[in-house]
Write a protein that holds these residues in place. Structure first.
Motif: not given
Length: 155
Positions: A81-85, A91-96
């Motif tokens: 669930c985390t991003s950029n860790c 990878v969770w894009s801003d759009e997603s």
């Protein structure tokens, strides 16, 4: 014949959302002519001794349910669930994230559902076309829209 004929996901809260709960629901539906009319899976694989609509390929009672991928929602799922860790697996894009937030409610649960649907569609792609008995929507039913903006191709 041993072959994979359907993939699906189960998630949520309570006993009905676990593998046994979902399997029990399928078992119950395989005994229902009404469900056979709505879902070809049950018409092709009805329970033994149940009148069916024809086109039977086998019996539900002879099918085995396998779990190809699972996670315990009560465990540490931060890698999912985390991003950029450093431990992030996706990878969770801003759009997603924006799309999931538009659904309202619990963002973590929406992320886990999206990941589950991703796994489901991967397994769907592995099914032989003739063997696939599912017509239920996967992630389409989740309401995700990909590339919902018109984009111009660069020449």
């Amino acid at each position: 014949k041993n072959k994979w004929i359907r993939s699906g996901k189960t998630s949520g809260d309570g006993d009905a959302a676990c593998f046994d709960g979902r399997g029990g629901k399928h078992r119950k539906n395989s005994k229902s002519v009404e469900e056979m009319r709505k879902h070809p899976f049950y018409a092709k694989y009805p329970s033994l001794g149940v009148e069916n609509l024809g086109g039977r390929k086998g019996y539900f009672d002879n099918l085995e349910m396998y779990c190809a991928m699972a996670f315990d929602p009560k465990s540490d799922l931060s890698p999912l669930c985390t991003s950029n860790c450093s431990n992030s697996l996706f990878v969770w894009s801003d759009e997603s994230i924006d799309e999931l937030k538009r659904k309202g409610g619990n963002l973590r649960k929406h992320k886990l559902d999206a990941i589950s649907y991703l796994w489901e569609i991967c397994y769907d792609l592995l099914l032989a076309k003739k063997a696939n008995v599912s017509v239920s929507p996967g992630f389409e039913g989740f309401g995700l829209r990909v590339n919902n903006k018109k984009r111009k191709w660069d020449n």
